[in-house]
Design a protein around this motif. Sequence first.
Motif, PDB file in Angstrom:
ATOM      1  N   VAL A  49       0.864  -1.184   0.000  1.00 44.24           N
ATOM      2  CA  VAL A  49       0.000   0.000   0.000  1.00 44.24           C
ATOM      3  C   VAL A  49       0.901   1.235   0.000  1.00 44.24           C
ATOM      4  CG1 VAL A  49      -1.677   1.272   1.394  1.00 44.24           C
ATOM      5  CG2 VAL A  49      -1.856  -1.197   1.228  1.00 44.24           C
ATOM      6  N   LEU A  50       0.423   2.296  -0.632  1.00 43.03           N
ATOM      7  CA  LEU A  50       1.199   3.540  -0.667  1.00 43.03           C
ATOM      8  C   LEU A  50       1.236   4.193   0.720  1.00 43.03           C
ATOM      9  CD1 LEU A  50       2.577   5.670  -2.579  1.00 43.03           C
ATOM     10  CD2 LEU A  50       0.374   6.852  -2.539  1.00 43.03           C
ATOM     11  N   GLY A  51       2.433   4.494   1.144  1.00 40.53           N
ATOM     12  CA  GLY A  51       2.584   5.221   2.412  1.00 40.53           C
ATOM     13  C   GLY A  51       3.827   6.081   2.292  1.00 40.53           C
ATOM     14  N   PRO A  52       4.070   6.959   3.250  1.00 38.42           N
ATOM     15  CA  PRO A  52       5.232   7.824   3.157  1.00 38.42           C
ATOM     16  C   PRO A  52       6.547   7.045   3.142  1.00 38.42           C
ATOM     17  CG  PRO A  52       3.895   8.329   5.101  1.00 38.42           C
ATOM     18  CD  PRO A  52       3.274   7.147   4.449  1.00 38.42           C
ATOM     19  N   ALA A  53       7.563   7.638   2.545  1.00 33.64           N
ATOM     20  CA  ALA A  53       8.880   6.984   2.438  1.00 33.64           C
ATOM     21  C   ALA A  53       9.409   6.598   3.814  1.00 33.64           C
ATOM     22  CB  ALA A  53       9.860   7.917   1.725  1.00 33.64           C
ATOM     23  N   SER A  54       9.091   7.429   4.829  1.00 33.14           N
ATOM     24  CA  SER A  54       9.575   7.118   6.177  1.00 33.14           C
ATOM     25  C   SER A  54       9.003   5.778   6.650  1.00 33.14           C
ATOM     26  CB  SER A  54       9.184   8.227   7.150  1.00 33.14           C
ATOM     27  OG  SER A  54       7.782   8.414   7.100  1.00 33.14           O
ATOM     28  N   GLY A  55       7.749   5.527   6.318  1.00 32.19           N
ATOM     29  CA  GLY A  55       7.113   4.252   6.691  1.00 32.19           C
ATOM     30  C   GLY A  55       7.734   3.097   5.906  1.00 32.19           C
ATOM     31  N   ASP A  56       8.002   3.314   4.600  1.00 31.12           N
ATOM     32  CA  ASP A  56       8.644   2.259   3.785  1.00 31.12           C
ATOM     33  C   ASP A  56       9.982   1.871   4.415  1.00 31.12           C
ATOM     34  OD1 ASP A  56       6.578   2.464   1.986  1.00 31.12           O
ATOM     35  OD2 ASP A  56       7.699   3.592   0.474  1.00 31.12           O
ATOM     36  N   ARG A  57      10.700   2.904   4.891  1.00 32.05           N
ATOM     37  CA  ARG A  57      12.025   2.648   5.490  1.00 32.05           C
ATOM     38  C   ARG A  57      11.869   1.832   6.775  1.00 32.05           C
ATOM     39  NH1 ARG A  57      13.719   7.572   4.584  1.00 32.05           N
ATOM     40  NH2 ARG A  57      13.067   8.306   6.631  1.00 32.05           N
ATOM     41  N   ARG A  58      10.889   2.259   7.587  1.00 27.91           N
ATOM     42  CA  ARG A  58      10.674   1.539   8.847  1.00 27.91           C
ATOM     43  C   ARG A  58      10.276   0.078   8.581  1.00 27.91           C
ATOM     44  NH1 ARG A  58       7.530   5.332  11.120  1.00 27.91           N
ATOM     45  NH2 ARG A  58       5.693   4.247  10.369  1.00 27.91           N
ATOM     46  N   ASN A  59       9.410  -0.117   7.581  1.00 26.62           N
ATOM     47  CA  ASN A  59       8.991  -1.485   7.258  1.00 26.62           C
ATOM     48  C   ASN A  59      10.169  -2.315   6.772  1.00 26.62           C
ATOM     49  OD1 ASN A  59       6.354  -0.908   7.917  1.00 26.62           O
ATOM     50  ND2 ASN A  59       5.798  -0.314   5.823  1.00 26.62           N
ATOM     51  N   ALA A  60      11.039  -1.689   5.973  1.00 32.53           N
ATOM     52  CA  ALA A  60      12.209  -2.416   5.461  1.00 32.53           C
ATOM     53  C   ALA A  60      13.132  -2.806   6.611  1.00 32.53           C
ATOM     54  CB  ALA A  60      12.951  -1.560   4.436  1.00 32.53           C
ATOM     55  N   GLU A  61      13.265  -1.920   7.590  1.00 36.37           N
ATOM     56  CA  GLU A  61      14.185  -2.197   8.709  1.00 36.37           C
ATOM     57  C   GLU A  61      13.602  -3.193   9.706  1.00 36.37           C
ATOM     58  OE1 GLU A  61      14.972   1.725  10.202  1.00 36.37           O
ATOM     59  OE2 GLU A  61      16.206   2.219   8.448  1.00 36.37           O
ATOM     60  N   ASN A  62      12.313  -2.975  10.060  1.00 35.98           N
ATOM     61  CA  ASN A  62      11.729  -3.770  11.165  1.00 35.98           C
ATOM     62  C   ASN A  62      10.658  -4.747  10.713  1.00 35.98           C
ATOM     63  OD1 ASN A  62      13.179  -1.927  12.711  1.00 35.98           O
ATOM     64  ND2 ASN A  62      11.441  -0.537  12.824  1.00 35.98           N
ATOM     65  N   GLY A  63      10.320  -4.778   9.428  1.00 34.88           N
ATOM     66  CA  GLY A  63       9.190  -5.593   8.965  1.00 34.88           C
ATOM     67  C   GLY A  63       7.893  -4.835   9.213  1.00 34.88           C
TER      68      GLY A  63
END
Length: 414
Positions: free
Chosen positions: A76-90
Amino acid sequence: MPLTIDQAIKVFTDPSAYADEARFFEACALLRKEAPIHRYEDPTGEFNPFYAITRHADVLEIELHNSQFINEPRPVLGPASGDRRNAENGHMLRTLIHVDDPEHRDLRGVTSDWFLPKSLQKLDARLADLAKRYVDKMASMNGTCDFAQDIAMQLPLNVILDILGLPESDYPRMLKLTQELFGASDEELSRGSDPEALIEVINDFFAYFTKITEDRRANPTDDLASVVANGRINGEELTMMQTISYYVIAATAGHDTTASAIAGGLQALIENPDQLELLRNDPSLVATAADEIIRWVTPVKHFMRTATEDYTIGGVTIKKGESVLLSYPSANRDETVFENPNTFDITRSPNKHLAFGFGVHYCLGAMLARMEIKAILTELIPRLKSVQLAGEPSLMKTTFVGGLKHLPITYELV
Ligand code: HEM
């Protein structure tokens, strides 16, 4: 000034654009015509780049190529900051929409039988009862209500929580939590604008559903929560993360979506009195009417996929690792598939809308959603002597799931 492609592409990241349908659909029509697979690089950097896919055929092709285009890591589209957090922590959740095969297939298998038409048939009488209860509620409201809030929001929540087996006293809490989750960009619905607020909402879901899981493992019943709590994949219990995520997707996906369709459907009928008359005179049109309502409203605004290899579509090569945004509202107004796509026509058949997506992630609750919409129309339309708007309808500001927030009406019931 005519709209440019650079302006048009911005609608997909702008929650308020979805609340202004004329502007939104004008942008989609331009993109379908001039730049149907268009890469957007947000100049502010708030969002990571993506390709907006606006034609029906291209959305379908991507959905069907589910090994070349997968849901992880950016469903789902979300801010880049969220994409980064998801990439780091799942991801904070691991629902069906967050995973791909084989995990997706296994997880879906846990409840897929439950959602088959033959299992859902047993709900027909319950849905008719609930529809009657809500139309009776309208009858008790002196001919005026906010149909979106008072009726459309309540019925699907009632259905899904009833199916899950949750006590009625918890319904208001679930309503609030699902709205906070999906209406996160709408100040009237969200808990707060910072990402911490969303984490809090998800934590509340976890706390609530952990208790339910423990209870259903100890005392299984025939409700959907028991199916999930006691589900097995290769002989193993689901992890707590998978279990909780399952409840969250059922409670949320089955709620705001159907609610938006019901409210948007009534608005469309009010604004197209010939169609209301047609349905009143021929109740057998309820099935095609339900699908036209779903196409017209398209409550899920997009899902995303990420390419696992370079893939060329419509002359554009999408590189491995790049994401695509599948615009369902745009696909559902594609003039090459739908005759007069901007006309609300309850007799439309076939109606090849993509509002439920397509392929392996095709909406698990599509049949249930149709049954709910048919149940409310079947109860309401014959009793509705007259109905009109009593104020400006307003739409939710969201880029993901939504529709009408308020639909003030006055009416006479028989
Ligand atoms: C009008 C109402 C609804 C609409 C427009 C809608 C739309 C969608 C869409 C577009 C998807 C993603 C499909 C894809 O990626 O190809 C989806 C998935 C899903 N929907 Fe619905 N939905 C609705 C109602 C419901 C209901 C009532 C439920 C009941 C629980 C439900 C449960 C789900 C689930 C569990 C998924 C994930 C499926 C997967 O990833 O395998 N939906 N829905």
